[in-house]
Design an enzyme around this catalytic site. Structure first.
Site, PDB file in Angstrom:
ATOM      1  N   GLY B 142     -20.781 -34.863   7.443  1.00 27.42           N
ATOM      2  CA  GLY B 142     -20.008 -34.322   6.468  1.00 27.42           C
ATOM      3  C   GLY B 142     -20.167 -35.286   5.189  1.00 27.42           C
ATOM      4  N   LYS B 197     -30.345 -32.782   4.261  1.00 28.14           N
ATOM      5  CA  LYS B 197     -29.628 -32.922   3.079  1.00 28.14           C
ATOM      6  C   LYS B 197     -30.223 -34.135   2.135  1.00 28.14           C
ATOM      7  CE  LYS B 197     -26.757 -36.387   3.385  1.00 28.14           C
ATOM      8  NZ  LYS B 197     -26.531 -36.675   4.424  1.00 28.14           N
ATOM      9  N   SER B 260     -24.855 -42.508  -3.287  1.00 28.40           N
ATOM     10  CA  SER B 260     -25.760 -42.111  -2.164  1.00 28.40           C
ATOM     11  C   SER B 260     -27.160 -42.567  -2.209  1.00 28.40           C
ATOM     12  CB  SER B 260     -25.889 -40.623  -2.346  1.00 28.40           C
ATOM     13  OG  SER B 260     -27.126 -40.295  -1.610  1.00 28.40           O
ATOM     14  N   GLU B 287     -32.851 -42.259   4.993  1.00 30.72           N
ATOM     15  CA  GLU B 287     -33.460 -41.544   5.813  1.00 30.72           C
ATOM     16  C   GLU B 287     -34.368 -40.428   5.212  1.00 30.72           C
ATOM     17  OE1 GLU B 287     -33.363 -41.884   9.182  1.00 30.72           O
ATOM     18  OE2 GLU B 287     -31.426 -43.066   9.544  1.00 30.72           O
TER      19      GLU B 287
END
Lengths: 548, 341
Positions: B142, B197, B260, B287
């Protein structure tokens, strides 16, 4: 082999069914304990649920009556309906609930009495002893030569190969309760499995048999007295299904060996099962949890079994149903269901199946783990695991229906894997596969249906081409066998020509039309593409087509 | 009351340990290196996060597995298998494992092969099932940027598992006034959403780095989600999971946040800084870089992934970002909602 438990009066099936009132009370208690079948809401009261059940039962009796229906049943449901009418005046909520519960008890008693099996050692012994006599009588209607060849059950067993670690199975019988889960191709699977289990020396198995098979009184009594409980597949409502599951769970917790067909109905296409019905399989999980919670150390073992035939009696009807995409098993009453007819047909199947194999896979626990010699569970990564841990949450064994449904799915997947890996390739399977795939590849732009309708001239295969492909597929099968992905019968070691001839001779050998034939010029032809397709399907899930 | 274990002392692992601790749980956190465990216990601080007093660090996996039946492995996907191999001997079917790793395990060398088979690509839950005797597996995913979690800002997450008791136990351990835990049985979809994502965040960082505004980013996020759904469906996931916190929720957060890692990789690329330089600077794994390659190697499964294709050209074939963008915008467009039937 002698029976592991020598005295039949000591068999769990005998002990449980000998006192079937107590057995049925336990079944009833289990249904009443959780009421998980009830779907109550504001609109749906307990009373409405019960009335709905009565309505469905009456509809069943009027719309799909069977000869096997007990005439007293109609009276029973009418009486329940009458009682509902008379109860309208009860105002007190407590009294009304008590009334509803009483009705539920009556329905459960009715289902229980209808369902419950029995086990009479005398009937079982009779079945064991009478078989050679019945067979020898039967054989009189067969050619004399056959009579000489198959004049005893020993000879029968000679023709039926039973493979697997049978000593381990015998050992497990002393450590727990066995659930045999076979692949399902034919109505005659049950007698075949029954003969095999008896031959291994395991104690009696209980199993659900369609109520439509209980039409003829003598057969009905016979099946009833060797452990068959009645299952009415017309009844789909939750209370009945829950009663069936509870019946199975109680049988297992009582230590009664059981037989389920996890694929549900017979394979119509001749293919291996790809999906299992998990309802009854779930009772294995439930029973195992109850045993652990009750401190009962008896473990439940699952034994997948594959049945490998050269000839399936109903193949034509099954494949036609499959092709019509009817999907559902028809539950029409079987007019040939007489004791004599059943034995005769079993005999025909066995004698038409020299080399048929009943292959017992390694035993699993209820989570699909393999078990070692001592019955201990070995996880997929090779360590010993305590199965109680699967049921534990925060240190305690917990009942959790959703969790166990997931575990049951895993068990189902592992059983399918065992089915696949323990399928025995017979010469007939191989030749059917090769012939059909050669024709199919020739017309690879056609659908299966179009291929099945090809004119006869187009379905001829030359012996040379046939043997080349046969060798290629056999080589691939040998690789698969080395990887323990399949088992090859000894016929597959024959020289190519001989293997081809043996396979062609055996495939579907007792159908009125031949499945494959080789003429004197070595040309191979078929009279029934549908049957060829059916027998070919047995090997269709092993990715062999790219080797054609 | 039994303790809860967290495995991994990365930013997300530490934040999760603190969230468990503020929820009155005694937490054991596994640090691979003994000196880190000692430092953490002594200084109560690591990677800039203050460690709650209910959190104890240890480098003894056997001890942690014995004390904790609920474990949260949060380690990069590259280290996941070796961790499982160490942990596996101490696990029993009573354990519940809820992982928080947003990456894939590939059983082939992706620098060597030209194509990947589905069977060579495992999500972390599949890897747990393959390498341990544990069946009750879940994942947590999430919009959970570690630094915001560490600051105890209000957030939500999803725990996905085929087992309701896994979801229930995870919720019980983590749900708090600042952290809402939702449940889902769509574990495959949730895992795939949280993995894919990452590369969409890289693209978003690029757009920001090039000075594009909100319209461009909204286009990216919407079509990015469509791409995630296409991929998910090809790998057996339902589209449902992509509509929730792990899908659209996480996209909104990672595609808009300089916190991020993947976003920063993209942003720096647009500013002319190479991927390796950024990774050296942030000292953690992005990743998304690996995922771009994996998606490329899986293309034979026929899903539509123009964004991943363009990113592959930029990251692995040294295409100019502007050229990549022109390529993307030149592709034919279909119906707006073409990813849900």
């Amino acid at each position: 082999m002698p029976h592991v438990i020598e005295n039949m009066e000591d068999w769990p099936i005998y002990r449980s069914y000998n006192n079937n009132e107590e057995f049925l009370e336990k079944v009833k208690d289990k249904v009443l304990q959780h009421l998980s079948w009830l779907n109550l809401g504001e609109e749906n009261t307990f009373r409405k649920e019960l009335k709905n059940i009565v309505y469905q039962e009456k509809i069943r009796l009027s719309k799909t009556p069977w000869k096997s229906d007990d005439p007293k049943e109609k009276i029973f449901w009418n009486e329940i309906k009458r009682q509902f009418k008379s109860v309208k005046d009860i105002d007190n909520k407590g009294d009304a609930e008590e009334f509803d519960l009483e009705i539920l008890n009556k329905i459960l008693d009715f289902y229980g009495k209808e369902m419950v099996a029995n086990f009479k050692p005398s009937t079982f012994r009779f079945a064991q002893k009478a078989l050679p006599y019945i067979y020898s009588r039967l054989i009189n209607s067969f050619p004399q030569a056959l009579y000489k060849i198959f004049s005893s059950t020993d000879m029968l067993y000679d023709r039926m190969k039973i493979s697997g670690d049978l000593d381990h199975l015998r050992k497990l019988e002393n450590m727990g309760t066995l659930i045999v889960v076979p692949t399902h191709y034919s109505n005659l699977d049950s007698p075949t499995i029954g003969l095999s289990l008896n031959n291994i020396g395991l104690s009696g198995f209980t199993y659900g048999a369609g109520i439509n098979l209980f039409t003829i009184k003598s057969l009905s009594n016979f099946m009833h007295n060797i452990g068959a409980y009645k299952v009415d597949r017309r009844r789909k409502h939750k209370l009945y299904l829950e009663t069936l599951k509870s019946y199975s769970t109680v049988a297992l917790t009582e230590g009664v060996n059981s037989l389920f067909y996890p694929g549900g109905s017979r394979s119509q296409s001749g293919m291996l099962e790809e999906k299992l019905k998990l309802g009854l399989l779930g009772t294995a999980l439930d029973a195992q949890r109850i045993n652990l919670q009750d401190g009962n150390k008896k473990k439940i073992f699952i034994i997948p079994v594959t049945l490998n035939y050269h000839y399936v009696l109903e193949a034509k009807k099954l494949i036609e149903n499959h092709l019509k995409n009817e999907g559902k098993e028809d539950y029409l009453e079987d007019e040939n269901a007489t004791p004599f007819g059943l034995i005769k047909r079993t005999y025909k199947v066995i004698t038409s199946n020299p080399g048929m194999t009943v292959s017992f896979a390694p035993a699993l626990d209820v989570f699909g783990n393999k078990v070692d010699e001592e019955g201990e569970s070995i996880s997929k990564i090779g360590n010993k695991v305590d199965i109680a841990d699967y049921f534990k949450l925060n240190g305690s064994i917990i009942r959790d229906v959703q969790r166990d449904q997931q575990y049951t799915q895993i068990l189902g997947e592992r059983i399918l894997k065992e089915f696949k890996e323990n399928t025995v390739v017979l010469s007939s399977n191989l030749v059917a596969y090769v012939a059909f795939q050669i024709i199919r590849k020739r017309f690879n732009q056609f659908t299966v249906f179009e291929t099945l309708s090809l004119p006869k001239d187009e379905t001829i295969v030359s012996g040379i081409e046939f043997k080349i492909v046969l060798d290629r597929i056999r080589d691939r099968l040998k690789v698969l066998e080395e990887d323990k992905k399949i088992i090859l019968s000894s016929d597959l070691n024959l020289p190519t020509e001989e293997l081809m001839n043996v396979g062609i001779k055996k495939v579907g050998s007792s159908h009125p039309t031949y499945v494959l034939r080789k003429n004197k010029n070595g040309v191979i032809s078929t009279r029934s593409m549908k049957l060829l397709y059916y027998y070919h399907n047995k090997l269709s899930s092993y990715g062999l087509d790219e080797y054609i | 009351m039994s303790k809860v274990g967290v495995i991994g002392t990365g930013n997300f692992g530490l934040a999760l340990a603190n969230l468990l601790a503020i929820n009155k749980k005694q937490v054991l956190i596994f640090a691979r290196r003994e000196e880190i465990a000692e430092k953490l216990n002594k200084t109560r601080e690591h990677k800039g996060q203050i460690i709650n007093e209910r959190v104890t660090a240890s480098n003894d996996l056997e001890f942690i597995a014995k004390e904790c039946k609920l474990l949260f492995p949060i380690v990069p996907s590259n280290n996941f298998e070796s961790l499982l191999n160490q942990l596996s001997p101490f696990l029993t079917p009573e354990h519940i494992l809820i992982h928080g790793t947003k990456g894939l395990h590939i059983t082939a060398d992706i620098n060597e092969v030209k194509h990947l088979d589905k069977s060579q690509v495992l999500t972390m839950s599949e890897l747990i099932l393959k390498n341990t005797c544990v069946e009750r597996v879940g994942c947590i995913a999430g919009p959970n940027l570690a630094k915001e979690l560490a600051a105890e800002e209000i957030a939500g997450t999803v725990i996905a598992s085929r087992y309701n008791d896994v979801i229930k136990e995870g919720k019980k351990a983590l749900n708090s006034p600042v952290f809402n835990v939702y449940g889902s049985n769509e574990i495959k979809g949730v895992e795939i959403a949280s993995i894919l994502k990452n590369y969409i965040a890289i693209a978003s960082g690029m757009l920001e780095g090039m000075g594009y505004g909100d319209n461009s980013k909204a286009l990216l996020i919407t079509r990015g989600m469509a791409e995630m759904v296409f991929f998910g469906k090809a790998f057996g996931a339902s589209e449902k999971a992509f509509m929730g916190l792990a899908g659209i929720g996480d996209l909104m957060a990672t595609c808009n946040s300089k916190l991020s890692r993947n976003f920063r990789v993209g942003y720096n690329l647009a500013k002319g800084i190479k991927v390796d330089e950024t990774l050296n600077e942030i000292k953690e794994v992005a990743e998304g870089i690996k995922t771009i390659k994996v998606v490329k190697l899986l293309k034979s499964y026929g899903f539509n992934s123009p964004l991943a294709d363009a990113l592959y050209k930029i990251v692995y074939e040294d295409w100019d970002i502007t050229k990549g963008l022109e390529y993307l915008m030149s592709l034919p467009v279909s119906d707006d909602i073409d990813f849900i039937k």
